[in-house]
Design a protein around this motif. Structure first.
Motif, PDB file in Angstrom:
ATOM      1  N   ILE A 177       0.693  -1.200  -0.120  1.00 44.54           N
ATOM      2  CA  ILE A 177       0.156  -0.247   0.049  1.00 44.54           C
ATOM      3  C   ILE A 177       0.967   1.094   0.059  1.00 44.54           C
ATOM      4  CG2 ILE A 177      -0.221   0.009   2.474  1.00 44.54           C
ATOM      5  CD1 ILE A 177      -2.947   0.973   2.263  1.00 44.54           C
ATOM      6  N   LEU A 178       0.351   2.595  -0.503  1.00 46.12           N
ATOM      7  CA  LEU A 178       1.028   3.708  -0.398  1.00 46.12           C
ATOM      8  C   LEU A 178       1.302   4.011   0.837  1.00 46.12           C
ATOM      9  CD1 LEU A 178      -0.652   5.641  -3.262  1.00 46.12           C
ATOM     10  CD2 LEU A 178       1.561   4.868  -3.193  1.00 46.12           C
ATOM     11  N   ARG A 179       2.411   4.616   1.048  1.00 45.20           N
ATOM     12  CA  ARG A 179       2.993   4.619   2.604  1.00 45.20           C
ATOM     13  C   ARG A 179       2.090   5.734   3.294  1.00 45.20           C
ATOM     14  NH1 ARG A 179       9.136   5.599   3.551  1.00 45.20           N
ATOM     15  NH2 ARG A 179       9.352   3.583   2.555  1.00 45.20           N
ATOM     16  N   GLU A 180       1.595   6.645   2.474  1.00 45.99           N
ATOM     17  CA  GLU A 180       0.939   7.769   3.227  1.00 45.99           C
ATOM     18  C   GLU A 180      -0.425   7.167   3.736  1.00 45.99           C
ATOM     19  OE1 GLU A 180       2.418   8.268   0.408  1.00 45.99           O
ATOM     20  OE2 GLU A 180       0.904   9.022  -1.098  1.00 45.99           O
ATOM     21  N   ARG A 181      -1.055   5.995   2.985  1.00 47.70           N
ATOM     22  CA  ARG A 181      -2.464   5.731   3.401  1.00 47.70           C
ATOM     23  C   ARG A 181      -2.295   4.819   4.726  1.00 47.70           C
ATOM     24  NH1 ARG A 181      -4.171   4.351  -2.366  1.00 47.70           N
ATOM     25  NH2 ARG A 181      -4.769   6.575  -3.185  1.00 47.70           N
ATOM     26  N   ILE A 182      -0.929   4.447   5.125  1.00 47.69           N
ATOM     27  CA  ILE A 182      -0.891   3.354   6.216  1.00 47.69           C
ATOM     28  C   ILE A 182      -1.584   4.295   7.296  1.00 47.69           C
ATOM     29  CG2 ILE A 182       0.579   2.885   7.905  1.00 47.69           C
ATOM     30  CD1 ILE A 182       0.858   0.942   5.831  1.00 47.69           C
ATOM     31  N   PRO A 183      -1.677   5.080   7.950  1.00 46.10           N
ATOM     32  CA  PRO A 183      -2.381   5.502   9.212  1.00 46.10           C
ATOM     33  C   PRO A 183      -4.063   5.429   8.823  1.00 46.10           C
ATOM     34  CG  PRO A 183      -0.886   7.182   8.669  1.00 46.10           C
ATOM     35  CD  PRO A 183      -0.835   6.408   7.516  1.00 46.10           C
ATOM     36  N   LEU A 199      -2.452  -6.111  12.504  1.00 43.56           N
ATOM     37  CA  LEU A 199      -1.828  -5.392  11.245  1.00 43.56           C
ATOM     38  C   LEU A 199      -0.355  -5.252  11.637  1.00 43.56           C
ATOM     39  CD1 LEU A 199      -2.109  -3.936   8.473  1.00 43.56           C
ATOM     40  CD2 LEU A 199      -1.796  -1.863   9.983  1.00 43.56           C
ATOM     41  N   ARG A 200       0.710  -5.983  10.697  1.00 40.78           N
ATOM     42  CA  ARG A 200       1.988  -5.518  10.886  1.00 40.78           C
ATOM     43  C   ARG A 200       2.350  -4.802   9.613  1.00 40.78           C
ATOM     44  NH1 ARG A 200       5.252  -8.196  14.501  1.00 40.78           N
ATOM     45  NH2 ARG A 200       6.822  -6.537  13.698  1.00 40.78           N
ATOM     46  N   GLN A 201       3.422  -3.902   9.370  1.00 38.94           N
ATOM     47  CA  GLN A 201       3.871  -3.375   8.287  1.00 38.94           C
ATOM     48  C   GLN A 201       5.159  -3.030   8.432  1.00 38.94           C
ATOM     49  OE1 GLN A 201       4.219   0.338   7.970  1.00 38.94           O
ATOM     50  NE2 GLN A 201       3.579   1.123   9.907  1.00 38.94           N
ATOM     51  N   ALA A 202       5.778  -3.083   7.215  1.00 40.74           N
ATOM     52  CA  ALA A 202       7.238  -2.688   7.097  1.00 40.74           C
ATOM     53  C   ALA A 202       7.282  -1.870   5.793  1.00 40.74           C
ATOM     54  CB  ALA A 202       7.945  -3.850   6.888  1.00 40.74           C
ATOM     55  N   VAL A 221       4.904  -2.516   3.030  1.00 36.82           N
ATOM     56  CA  VAL A 221       4.375  -3.930   2.715  1.00 36.82           C
ATOM     57  C   VAL A 221       3.581  -4.083   4.158  1.00 36.82           C
ATOM     58  CG1 VAL A 221       5.084  -6.291   3.373  1.00 36.82           C
ATOM     59  CG2 VAL A 221       6.111  -4.849   1.668  1.00 36.82           C
ATOM     60  N   PHE A 222       2.475  -4.801   3.972  1.00 33.30           N
ATOM     61  CA  PHE A 222       1.576  -5.173   5.243  1.00 33.30           C
ATOM     62  C   PHE A 222       1.338  -6.512   5.100  1.00 33.30           C
ATOM     63  CE2 PHE A 222      -1.391  -3.977   2.134  1.00 33.30           C
ATOM     64  CZ  PHE A 222      -2.489  -4.593   2.443  1.00 33.30           C
TER      65      PHE A 222
END
Lengths: 836, 83
Positions: A177-183, A199-202, A221-222
């Motif tokens: 996913i796009l990084r800025e969409r993570i939160p 959820l885990r993400q890197a 990556v999540f």
């Protein structure tokens, strides 16, 4: 050859072209650029004209070329442009070849681009998968960690673990996913699944390229763990909503490893293919870049020719095209030759016919300019295009413009800076032109390079005369003033004035310009300079206006307006001379006749010609207009400057005032006389033709003048007269701006010197050097930006006004319209600018 | 009358040569007329400007008002030291 003093003589011509030769002939005329075609089908709209199809095909070709150009630019390939080499307009049949070439190129490029995009998308997917496999490995490792087993137990509880009789199995999905969409993504998951997902993400460190926009984007990556199918569908929906891409990820570590290997090999393969595609695209573009400028020129020329052909009339038999065009009379030969060349090229056997036509229309104004005069001509055109065959002020402006500018800008230092800049632009003309710098301000400067050079040179001259260089003076010839005070007197008095009526002044002026001593006389320098500068402003102004009125005489003679000479020019010049030129003469008389008499310093007998008795010119002039004689209040002084002055002045004013009714009623009276005579004779008299006659064989629009009502003539003449009479007063005063601007410039320069550089120069020691360095930078910046640029601009604008209003109102109508020949050069230039 | 023969002659002749003699030798061609006008106007404007500056100083009505320091400097550097 024609000269710049008047616009060229023009003739309206009719041109008969064989249909098959028309294209080649128009192409030749376009290369020549001396013919202005008139639209013969103004009622036909653009879509119904004969060559609409061809124009449309050209538009299509241009669009393709622009696409190609955009692609070439994107790859940063330099486009070759051979200076001085311009392809001729191709034959119509070549158009099909060109079209085919462009079509092929465009298709090829589009295909390549499509392929490349597909490949890139593929590549992106694979890279993302690679990252998922690599990053999730960490998560799985954590899960498999036996030390965490305990944690799991505590978290899920006994029964959770034992549910279904075996160890609970958590499902998961992995994706990117796009990084800025993570939160936002995280929050949404938490809320939608009530905290029942994990959820885990890197972050992926290297940016990935988005194939559709080819931007570099950062992604993460999540992996989401959850329990049960219901949650699974929910999670998947959320992923979809956030545009996350999900990838299948095998659970078993062995499978994952195998998959990773597969992905790596596929990426390798893809890379080679991608490289080959890029190479191919590059080759295609490089090949196109070599020719693209040429193609542009060719297509634009074809288009221009068909546009022109659309203006023509088709004759009844359809075998021949008829055109009407304005042509400079002197260039008929050249045009005939070009037409013959065109016919030969097209292989047609019938020569084109060029016929002179008689017309009542006003021909366009065409001045043959070169690169030097064009800038000055543009200053004039900015006010109004000269009426056909009217006196063109541009040749005189070449010198009067820089001169009046320099009177305001007079400073040797600033002038030298300006001249150096102008000289550099003229010297580097060709390389600078070839650079095609696309800044508007630069183009203004560069277009006016010869004006700037001349303004700089004249400013240096006036600066020398003002003896002003960055507000300091030069003592080249030795000052005419000297000190005669002794030591004790000097020590006791702070301010001392030198007396011109004594040995202090050598009685012979400084030979060139203002005496350097004045620049040092801070106490009364301005008083002296003001008196001097105001006088020269008026002197220069009156000469300038007289010159303008004389040019109107030249107009009247040329247009054979004999009556205008008698009732307009002569009263005008008398009015101006008797009042204002007389004032100028008074100034010279005052300069010559009042002053010290050597050998008789301060003696009573010579008081009448001493400075004590010098009258004020302004007061004298005002009294002259009011028929008043002031008694001289000073004892022993004469009330007049010379014998018989009062009588002479009265005579002058009366004659000047008598000129006004002549200007007002003279012309209407003569017109009425003519009409009466004509009514009696029943035919057009000779003088009437002369009245509105145009020379050069162009026939007169005969009905034009007669229909004008006599009251209109009166009103017109009244406006004209009032404008002139009031104008000569206000215009004379308007020339005082020469003094005002010059004073302001000198004062600003002095302030800059005293406030900055002087402080730096007066500081001593080691730190003083550093201080001077800093202060000099400030002084130089202010000198350039304010004194040269801003003051230069304001002086320029004032000079422009003095020319447009004060000078040109005396003779210039400016009611013409510009000759716009059909020229490839102009068309290509404007097209080139539009695209950049 | 504070006029001096030499400067008036020199500058009048100088600008006279530029404005009256030079136009005869302007190169032939389409621009001959322009060059002549340019030369004549340059000479006329420059001569007039010089003349005004000269005549304005022929008979000065006021003298420069200087500070004593400037006068001392003038006396030392422009010759004629004071007693």
């Amino acid at each position: 050859m024609g000269s710049l003093f008047r616009s060229e003589e023009m003739t309206l011509c009719q041109l008969f072209l064989q249909s098959e030769a028309a294209y080649a002939c128009v192409s030749e005329l376009g290369e020549l650029g001396l013919v202005q075609f008139r639209d013969l089908n103004p009622d036909v709209n653009a879509f119904q004209r004969k060559f609409v199809n061809e124009v449309r095909r050209c538009d299509e070709m241009e669009r393709k070329l622009r696409y190609l150009e955009k692609e070439i630019r994107r790859d940063g390939i330099p486009m070759l442009e051979i200076p001085g080499e311009c392809p001729e307009a191709p034959q119509p049949r070549e158009m099909i070849d060109l079209e085919a070439t462009f079509e092929k190129l465009e298709n090829e490029l589009r295909e390549v681009n499509q392929n490349a995009e597909a490949l890139k998308r593929n590549y992106l997917e694979l890279t993302e998968l690679k990252h998922i496999l690599r990053k999730t490995q960490v998560f799985f490792d954590e899960m498999a960690d036996p030390s965490r087993e305990e944690e799991q137990v505590t978290l899920l509880g006994e029964e959770g673990l034992m549910a279904g009789g075996q160890a609970l199995k958590l499902g998961f999905v992995a994706g990117v996913i796009l990084r800025e969409r993570i939160p936002a993504f995280e929050r949404m998951l938490w809320r939608a699944c009530r905290g029942n997902v994990f959820l885990r993400q890197a972050e992926i460190d290297t940016p990935l390229e988005d194939p559709s926009s080819s931007d570099q984007v950062y992604k993460s990556v999540f992996i989401i763990f959850f329990q049960g199918d219901q949650l699974k569908t929910r999670v998947k929906k959320i992923c979809e909503g956030f545009r996350a891409t999900l990838y299948p990820c095998p659970e078993a570590p062995a499978d994952r490893r195998e998959m990773a290997m597969g992905v790596m090999t596929r990426i390798e393969d893809l890379n080679t293919v991608l490289g080959q595609t890029q190479d191919h695209r590059h080759r295609v573009l490089v090949a196109a870049a070599k020719n693209i400028k040429n193609w542009f020129v060719k297509v634009r020329k074809i288009k221009a020719i068909y546009h022109t052909l659309n203006l023509f009339n088709l004759d009844v038999t359809q075998k021949c095209l008829i055109a009407e065009c304005w042509v400079p009379a002197l260039d008929m030969e050249t045009i005939q030759l070009a037409l013959r060349r065109g016919t030969e090229r097209s292989g047609s056997s019938v020569p084109p016919i060029l016929n002179r036509m008689e017309t009542l229309e006003d021909p366009p104004t065409y001045n043959r300019n070169n690169k030097f005069t064009i800038a000055f001509q543009n200053l004039i055109y900015a006010y109004g295009v000269a009426t056909y065959r009217e006196v063109n002020p541009a040749p005189y402006t070449i010198i009067t413009f820089p001169f009046l500018f320099a009177v305001m800008f007079g400073d040797l230092g600033h002038g030298a800076l300006m001249a150096a800049f102008g000289f550099w632009m003229c010297y580097k003309e060709k390389p600078l032109q070839a650079k095609k710098i696309d800044s508007e301000i630069w183009n203004i400067f560069f277009g006016g390079r010869y004006i700037i050079l001349l303004m700089g040179l004249f400013s240096m001259y006036t600066g020398l005369i003002y003896n002003d260089i960055f507000s300091k003076s030069l003592n080249i010839f030795g000052s005419s003033w000297q000190n005669n005070y002794n030591k004790t007197f000097l020590a006791e008095n702070k301010l001392l004035q030198l007396n011109p009526d004594s040995e202090d002044y050598l009685q012979v002026p400084y030979p060139f310009g203002i005496d350097p001593v004045w620049q040092l006389a801070e106490a009364n320098k301005i008083i002296f300079m003001n008196a001097y500068k105001m006088k020269i402003s008026i002197i220069i102004g009156v000469f300038h206006m007289l010159f303008g009125v004389c040019l109107s005489l030249w107009n009247h003679i040329y247009f054979k307006r004999r009556i205008s000479i008698y009732v307009e020019f002569i009263p005008q010049i008398i009015f101006l001379t008797l009042l204002f030129f007389y004032m100028v003469l008074l100034m010279f008389i005052k300069w010559v006749s009042y002053g010290a008499t050597p050998g008789h310093f301060g003696e009573e007998d010579y008081v009448k010609t001493s400075s004590f008795c010098a009258p004020s010119i302004l007061i004298t002039f005002i009294n002259m207009m009011l028929f008043k004689t002031d008694e001289n209040t000073r004892p022993k002084c004469d009330p007049t400057m010379f014998a018989g002055q009062i009588g002479l002045q009265k005579f002058f004013v009366i004659v000047a005032l008598l000129c006004v009714p002549v200007m007002l009623f003279g012309k209407p009276y003569f017109i009425m006389q003519e009409r009466k005579k004509r009514a009696l004779q029943g035919q057009q008299p000779l003088a009437e033709t002369a009245e509105n006659g145009t020379a050069g064989g162009a026939p007169v629009p005969a009905s034009h003048h007669h229909d004008e009502d006599i009251s209109e003539v009166f009103i017109h003449q009244a406006i004209h007269t009032i404008e002139y009479v009031l104008g000569s007063i206000s215009h004379t005063a308007s020339y005082l701006r020469l003094w005002a601007l010059s004073l302001a410039h000198a004062q600003l320069a002095e302030v800059a010197w005293n406030m900055l550089l002087r402080k730096g120069l007066m500081s001593g020691g080691y730190e003083g050097g550093v201080f001077l360095y800093v202060v000099f930078a400030g002084w130089a910046a202010i000198s350039i930006s304010i004194l040269v640029l801003m003051e230069g601009l304001s002086a320029f604008l004032h000079t422009l006004r003095l020319h447009w209003v004060e000078f040109q109102s005396k003779f210039y109508a400016g009611e013409g319209y510009l000759f716009q020949p059909f020229s490839f050069e102009v068309i290509l230039d404007s097209a080139g600018q539009g695209e950049e | 009358m504070g006029a001096s023969f030499v400067p008036i002659t020199v500058f009048t002749v100088l600008w006279g040569v530029v404005g009256i003699v030079c136009p005869f030798f302007a190169p032939k061609g389409p621009n001959r007329g322009i060059i002549q006008v340019v030369l004549m106007l340059t000479a006329a404007t420059c001569w007039l400007f010089w003349l005004c500056a000269y005549m304005a100083q022929m008979n000065p009505l006021i003298g420069p008002r200087l500070s004593n320091e400037t006068l001392i400097w003038i006396a030392r550097t422009w010759g004629k030291p004071y007693a």
